[in-house]
Design a protein around this motif. Sequence first.
Motif, short mmCIF file in Angstrom:
data_model
loop_
_atom_site.label_atom_id
_atom_site.label_comp_id
_atom_site.label_asym_id
_atom_site.label_seq_id
_atom_site.Cartn_x
_atom_site.Cartn_y
_atom_site.Cartn_z
N LEU A 27 0.85 -1.20 0.00
CA LEU A 27 0.00 0.00 0.00
C LEU A 27 0.89 1.25 0.00
N CYS A 28 1.77 1.32 -0.97
CA CYS A 28 3.02 2.07 -0.88
C CYS A 28 3.03 3.43 -1.56
N GLN A 29 1.91 3.95 -1.99
CA GLN A 29 1.91 5.20 -2.75
C GLN A 29 2.55 6.35 -1.99
N GLY A 30 2.42 6.37 -0.67
CA GLY A 30 2.94 7.48 0.12
C GLY A 30 4.39 7.35 0.54
N LEU A 31 5.08 6.31 0.11
CA LEU A 31 6.46 6.10 0.52
C LEU A 31 7.44 6.73 -0.48
N ALA A 32 8.51 7.29 0.05
CA ALA A 32 9.61 7.73 -0.80
C ALA A 32 10.33 6.50 -1.36
N ASP A 33 11.14 6.70 -2.38
CA ASP A 33 11.77 5.57 -3.04
C ASP A 33 12.64 4.75 -2.09
N ASP A 34 13.39 5.41 -1.20
CA ASP A 34 14.25 4.65 -0.29
C ASP A 34 13.43 3.86 0.72
N GLN A 35 12.29 4.43 1.16
CA GLN A 35 11.39 3.70 2.06
C GLN A 35 10.79 2.49 1.35
N GLN A 74 12.25 -6.27 3.10
CA GLN A 74 11.75 -7.12 4.18
C GLN A 74 10.89 -8.25 3.63
N TRP A 75 10.10 -7.96 2.61
CA TRP A 75 9.29 -9.02 1.99
C TRP A 75 10.21 -10.05 1.32
N ALA A 76 11.25 -9.56 0.67
CA ALA A 76 12.18 -10.49 0.03
C ALA A 76 12.83 -11.41 1.05
N ASP A 77 13.13 -10.86 2.24
CA ASP A 77 13.73 -11.68 3.30
C ASP A 77 12.81 -12.82 3.73
N LEU A 78 11.50 -12.66 3.50
CA LEU A 78 10.52 -13.69 3.85
C LEU A 78 10.24 -14.63 2.68
N GLY A 79 11.02 -14.52 1.63
CA GLY A 79 10.90 -15.45 0.52
C GLY A 79 9.91 -15.10 -0.55
N PHE A 80 9.35 -13.89 -0.51
CA PHE A 80 8.33 -13.53 -1.50
C PHE A 80 8.97 -13.33 -2.87
N THR A 81 8.27 -13.80 -3.89
CA THR A 81 8.75 -13.70 -5.27
C THR A 81 7.82 -12.86 -6.14
N GLY A 82 6.80 -12.27 -5.54
CA GLY A 82 5.87 -11.42 -6.27
C GLY A 82 5.51 -10.22 -5.43
N ALA A 83 5.22 -9.09 -6.10
CA ALA A 83 4.90 -7.86 -5.37
C ALA A 83 3.94 -7.01 -6.19
N LYS A 84 3.13 -6.24 -5.46
CA LYS A 84 2.23 -5.30 -6.11
C LYS A 84 2.53 -3.90 -5.60
N LEU A 85 2.60 -2.96 -6.53
CA LEU A 85 2.84 -1.56 -6.19
C LEU A 85 1.62 -0.73 -6.55
N LYS A 86 1.43 0.34 -5.80
CA LYS A 86 0.39 1.32 -6.09
C LYS A 86 0.96 2.43 -6.95
N GLY A 87 0.12 3.01 -7.77
CA GLY A 87 0.57 4.13 -8.60
C GLY A 87 -0.55 4.61 -9.50
N GLY A 88 -0.16 5.26 -10.61
CA GLY A 88 -1.13 5.72 -11.58
C GLY A 88 -1.10 7.20 -11.85
N ARG A 89 -0.34 7.96 -11.05
CA ARG A 89 -0.34 9.41 -11.23
C ARG A 89 0.87 9.92 -12.00
N ASP A 90 2.01 9.27 -11.81
CA ASP A 90 3.27 9.73 -12.41
C ASP A 90 3.97 8.52 -13.02
N LEU A 91 3.90 8.39 -14.33
CA LEU A 91 4.37 7.20 -15.01
C LEU A 91 5.88 7.00 -14.83
N ASP A 92 6.66 8.07 -14.88
CA ASP A 92 8.10 7.94 -14.70
C ASP A 92 8.42 7.41 -13.30
N ARG A 93 7.75 7.94 -12.29
CA ARG A 93 7.93 7.45 -10.91
C ARG A 93 7.51 6.00 -10.80
#
Length: 379
Positions: A131-139, A146-165
């Motif tokens: 639910l990451c729209q409000g996070l800076a890139d480093d955050q 942390q998700w990768a440390d738990l073995g996750f191989t898939g992720a979903k990101l929020k967005g839609g306002r700034d295509l380059d970002r």
Amino acid sequence: MKITGYRSLTTVNNWGRPIGDVNGIVKSGVTDVPILLLTTDSGLTGVGLGAHGDIERIFPAVEGEDPRAVTALYDRMLAHVFKSGHAGATFGAIGAVDMALWDLKAKMADEPLWRTLGARDRFVPGYASGLCQGLADDQLVDLYSQWADLGFTGAKLKGGRDLDRDLRRLMAVRDILERNTPRPAMMFDVNESWSRKQAIRHLAEIERHIDLTWIEEPVRRWDAEGHATIARASKCAVATGENLTGLDQYLPLFEAKAVDIVQAGMVWGVTHFLRVANAAHAHNLPVSPVGYNCNPVAHAAAAVPNLLTVEVQDFKPPVGLKLDQQLADGGIVLGDTPGLGIEVDEALILSERQSGQWSVPGGPHVRPARAGLRLVPEA
């Protein structure tokens, strides 16, 4: 056993970070988690999660009933509000009661719900969703590491306002997950904020840079023709359905061949998910429940034949809730505690009461006061 009453209380989930999407950000990272406790004459209590403001309308449909008749009681609740409609807050109340009924049914059988529903395996494959729209890139990088440390191989990101970002962040998370797999599953959720033409144009650009697994809710939830147009124009799958309240609302999507990944909101309950999964299976489509606190519908997800993956949004349960499940190997490992495996510490919840806000002013229909065509992203 008979249902005798209910109690409502509200705890909070402290995410430890701003959360939200293109429609709004909860900067405090503290959100309300409504809890419904369904009581019986045997002393057993069923736990249901999710907003249930219409519980007084719904409860007469189940009062005095045997909770083991859960699917019949689900239809009884729908029938009870047939004249006035079941959508929105009413459907949420039905979902919370339904969740508590399934919790009771499994507790009466003295087994975890995944066993009651006929699942063979306690492991449920998942994907990380911050639910990451409000996070800076480093955050963002820190969180998905942390998700990768738990073995996750898939992720979903929020967005839609700034295509380059969006592109920059999608590629950053992909690179993180490559420590677990050479081809991470990357999902992108714009929460109904695009038009049809925007979706086609933006997806073409994204797919030049990244192998996108699915685009989620590219246009408004009821736009079956729009979803179908996007599905034909893009290489990635189209996922939608989390905000639909009843099988009747899925039919236009099925008929238009407008959905590739059928989603259902966990907050709508177990029976709704099972019926959506069956409908999707009849159309040769996979199903994926959309996350909510404590992942309650993961028990049902373990039991359906067409499960693809489950959204997992946070690492810990809300305040005052003890949860018998673990995150490991890129998914959810369900425990053996009877029912949903959720224990409620009412005293702790009352002593630690905070105010959390999940809904924020905004949405794809809200435009800034200085409305007009913008050719560059808004700062």
